[in-house]
Design a protein around this motif. Structure first.
Motif, PDB file in Angstrom:
ATOM      1  N   THR A  87       0.846  -1.195   0.000  1.00 15.01           N
ATOM      2  CA  THR A  87       0.000   0.000   0.000  1.00 15.01           C
ATOM      3  C   THR A  87       0.878   1.241   0.000  1.00 15.01           C
ATOM      4  O   THR A  87       2.036   1.201   0.411  1.00 15.01           O
ATOM      5  CB  THR A  87      -0.912   0.061   1.250  1.00 15.01           C
ATOM      6  N   LEU A  88       0.320   2.358  -0.445  1.00 19.83           N
ATOM      7  CA  LEU A  88       1.048   3.614  -0.440  1.00 19.83           C
ATOM      8  C   LEU A  88       1.438   4.012   0.987  1.00 19.83           C
ATOM      9  O   LEU A  88       2.551   4.477   1.226  1.00 19.83           O
ATOM     10  CB  LEU A  88       0.207   4.720  -1.087  1.00 19.83           C
ATOM     11  N   ALA A  89       0.527   3.794   1.941  1.00 19.85           N
ATOM     12  CA  ALA A  89       0.813   4.149   3.334  1.00 19.85           C
ATOM     13  C   ALA A  89       2.011   3.357   3.868  1.00 19.85           C
ATOM     14  O   ALA A  89       2.881   3.910   4.544  1.00 19.85           O
ATOM     15  CB  ALA A  89      -0.414   3.908   4.208  1.00 19.85           C
ATOM     16  N   GLU A  90       2.068   2.084   3.548  1.00 20.10           N
ATOM     17  CA  GLU A  90       3.190   1.258   4.014  1.00 20.10           C
ATOM     18  C   GLU A  90       4.493   1.718   3.370  1.00 20.10           C
ATOM     19  O   GLU A  90       5.513   1.849   4.026  1.00 20.10           O
ATOM     20  CB  GLU A  90       2.931  -0.214   3.689  1.00 20.10           C
ATOM     21  N   GLY A  91       4.462   1.976   2.082  1.00 18.40           N
ATOM     22  CA  GLY A  91       5.658   2.437   1.393  1.00 18.40           C
ATOM     23  C   GLY A  91       6.120   3.777   1.900  1.00 18.40           C
ATOM     24  O   GLY A  91       7.306   4.014   2.103  1.00 18.40           O
ATOM     25  N   SER A  92       5.184   4.674   2.134  1.00 14.22           N
ATOM     26  CA  SER A  92       5.502   6.001   2.636  1.00 14.22           C
ATOM     27  C   SER A  92       6.160   5.911   4.010  1.00 14.22           C
ATOM     28  O   SER A  92       7.163   6.565   4.272  1.00 14.22           O
ATOM     29  CB  SER A  92       4.234   6.850   2.711  1.00 14.22           C
ATOM     30  N   ALA A  93       5.606   5.095   4.878  1.00 16.03           N
ATOM     31  CA  ALA A  93       6.169   4.933   6.223  1.00 16.03           C
ATOM     32  C   ALA A  93       7.569   4.335   6.152  1.00 16.03           C
ATOM     33  O   ALA A  93       8.475   4.765   6.857  1.00 16.03           O
ATOM     34  CB  ALA A  93       5.257   4.058   7.080  1.00 16.03           C
ATOM     35  N   SER A  94       7.786   3.364   5.277  1.00 21.06           N
ATOM     36  CA  SER A  94       9.087   2.712   5.155  1.00 21.06           C
ATOM     37  C   SER A  94      10.134   3.663   4.618  1.00 21.06           C
ATOM     38  O   SER A  94      11.236   3.751   5.130  1.00 21.06           O
ATOM     39  CB  SER A  94       8.989   1.493   4.233  1.00 21.06           C
ATOM     40  N   VAL A  95       9.795   4.410   3.572  1.00 23.07           N
ATOM     41  CA  VAL A  95      10.752   5.321   2.962  1.00 23.07           C
ATOM     42  C   VAL A  95      11.058   6.480   3.895  1.00 23.07           C
ATOM     43  O   VAL A  95      12.210   6.862   4.083  1.00 23.07           O
ATOM     44  CB  VAL A  95      10.228   5.835   1.598  1.00 23.07           C
ATOM     45  N   THR A  96      10.029   7.039   4.521  1.00 24.90           N
ATOM     46  CA  THR A  96      10.232   8.146   5.441  1.00 24.90           C
ATOM     47  C   THR A  96      11.100   7.718   6.619  1.00 24.90           C
ATOM     48  O   THR A  96      12.024   8.421   7.017  1.00 24.90           O
ATOM     49  CB  THR A  96       8.881   8.686   5.944  1.00 24.90           C
ATOM     50  N   ALA A  97      10.849   6.532   7.163  1.00 28.81           N
ATOM     51  CA  ALA A  97      11.623   6.037   8.308  1.00 28.81           C
ATOM     52  C   ALA A  97      13.072   5.784   7.925  1.00 28.81           C
ATOM     53  O   ALA A  97      13.972   5.940   8.735  1.00 28.81           O
ATOM     54  CB  ALA A  97      10.992   4.763   8.857  1.00 28.81           C
ATOM     55  N   SER A  98      13.319   5.407   6.668  1.00 32.67           N
ATOM     56  CA  SER A  98      14.683   5.104   6.251  1.00 32.67           C
ATOM     57  C   SER A  98      15.502   6.356   5.980  1.00 32.67           C
ATOM     58  O   SER A  98      16.722   6.291   5.882  1.00 32.67           O
ATOM     59  CB  SER A  98      14.665   4.238   4.989  1.00 32.67           C
ATOM     60  N   GLY A  99      14.806   7.498   5.829  1.00 34.35           N
ATOM     61  CA  GLY A  99      15.522   8.725   5.523  1.00 34.35           C
ATOM     62  C   GLY A  99      16.000   8.773   4.095  1.00 34.35           C
ATOM     63  O   GLY A  99      16.875   9.549   3.737  1.00 34.35           O
ATOM     64  N   ARG A 100      15.456   7.917   3.239  1.00 29.52           N
ATOM     65  CA  ARG A 100      15.910   7.826   1.855  1.00 29.52           C
ATOM     66  C   ARG A 100      15.001   8.581   0.894  1.00 29.52           C
ATOM     67  O   ARG A 100      14.808   8.183  -0.224  1.00 29.52           O
ATOM     68  CB  ARG A 100      16.002   6.358   1.433  1.00 29.52           C
ATOM     69  N   GLY A 101      14.397   9.680   1.322  1.00 32.00           N
ATOM     70  CA  GLY A 101      13.603  10.501   0.409  1.00 32.00           C
ATOM     71  C   GLY A 101      12.126  10.332   0.626  1.00 32.00           C
ATOM     72  O   GLY A 101      11.685   9.871   1.656  1.00 32.00           O
ATOM     73  N   THR A 102      11.395  10.727  -0.351  1.00 30.02           N
ATOM     74  CA  THR A 102       9.943  10.667  -0.279  1.00 30.02           C
ATOM     75  C   THR A 102       9.415   9.667  -1.279  1.00 30.02           C
ATOM     76  O   THR A 102      10.046   9.409  -2.307  1.00 30.02           O
ATOM     77  CB  THR A 102       9.308  12.048  -0.568  1.00 30.02           C
ATOM     78  N   PRO A 103       8.257   9.083  -1.003  1.00 30.69           N
ATOM     79  CA  PRO A 103       7.709   8.099  -1.927  1.00 30.69           C
ATOM     80  C   PRO A 103       7.265   8.757  -3.219  1.00 30.69           C
ATOM     81  O   PRO A 103       6.864   9.912  -3.239  1.00 30.69           O
ATOM     82  CB  PRO A 103       6.528   7.524  -1.166  1.00 30.69           C
ATOM     83  N   SER A 104       7.357   8.022  -4.309  1.00 31.69           N
ATOM     84  CA  SER A 104       6.877   8.521  -5.586  1.00 31.69           C
ATOM     85  C   SER A 104       6.266   7.374  -6.367  1.00 31.69           C
ATOM     86  O   SER A 104       6.535   6.218  -6.102  1.00 31.69           O
ATOM     87  CB  SER A 104       8.016   9.153  -6.383  1.00 31.69           C
ATOM     88  N   ARG A 105       5.454   7.694  -7.332  1.00 35.03           N
ATOM     89  CA  ARG A 105       4.818   6.677  -8.149  1.00 35.03           C
ATOM     90  C   ARG A 105       5.669   6.429  -9.410  1.00 35.03           C
ATOM     91  O   ARG A 105       5.990   7.354 -10.120  1.00 35.03           O
ATOM     92  CB  ARG A 105       3.434   7.109  -8.556  1.00 35.03           C
ATOM     93  N   GLY A 106       5.981   5.163  -9.644  1.00 36.44           N
ATOM     94  CA  GLY A 106       6.598   4.759 -10.886  1.00 36.44           C
ATOM     95  C   GLY A 106       8.005   5.263 -11.166  1.00 36.44           C
ATOM     96  O   GLY A 106       8.437   5.257 -12.290  1.00 36.44           O
ATOM     97  N   SER A 107       8.711   5.708 -10.183  1.00 33.75           N
ATOM     98  CA  SER A 107      10.074   6.170 -10.470  1.00 33.75           C
ATOM     99  C   SER A 107      11.093   5.271  -9.813  1.00 33.75           C
ATOM    100  O   SER A 107      10.838   4.462  -9.003  1.00 33.75           O
ATOM    101  CB  SER A 107      10.271   7.594  -9.990  1.00 33.75           C
TER     102      SER A 107
END
Length: 107
Positions: A87-107
């Motif tokens: 889900t977008l929420a899961e991906g957003s939480a994972s990326v934000t927690a890792s400090g590796r940027g912000t989530p994006s679609r298809g990139s």
């Protein structure tokens, strides 16, 4: 934080007769259920996937890696870029927690 930056020199998991008894002994005092991760195997697999990707950026499947510290360590290895999440929420939480940027679609 776990350091996955260097490749392991040995591969003890390829000798099951030695590897599994040692892992069993190391966790015998722990109450089940328990999970154990061999850092050398994780390092090997992270670098082996990069070799096979031949320069293509890799995303980590959050369904397979459920421990945030492990996910962060993998994302810190150059060549890994982002999270493949259910889900977008899961991906957003994972990326934000890792400090590796912000989530994006298809990139």
């Amino acid at each position: 934080m776990l350091d996955l930056s260097h490749r392991p020199t040995g591969r003890p998991w390829q000798t099951p007769g030695l590897f599994w008894p040692e892992l069993t002994a190391a966790t015998a005092h722990l109450a089940a259920p328990v999970a154990a991760l061999h850092l050398g195997a994780l390092r090997h697999n992270a670098h082996d996937l990069l070799d096979r990707a031949a320069g293509t950026s890799l995303r980590v499947a959050s369904k397979l890696i459920r421990v945030r510290g492990v996910l962060e360590a993998i994302l810190a290895v150059p060549g890994y870029r982002g999270v493949l999440a259910y889900t977008l929420a899961e991906g957003s939480a994972s990326v934000t927690a890792s400090g590796r940027g912000t989530p994006s679609r298809g990139s």
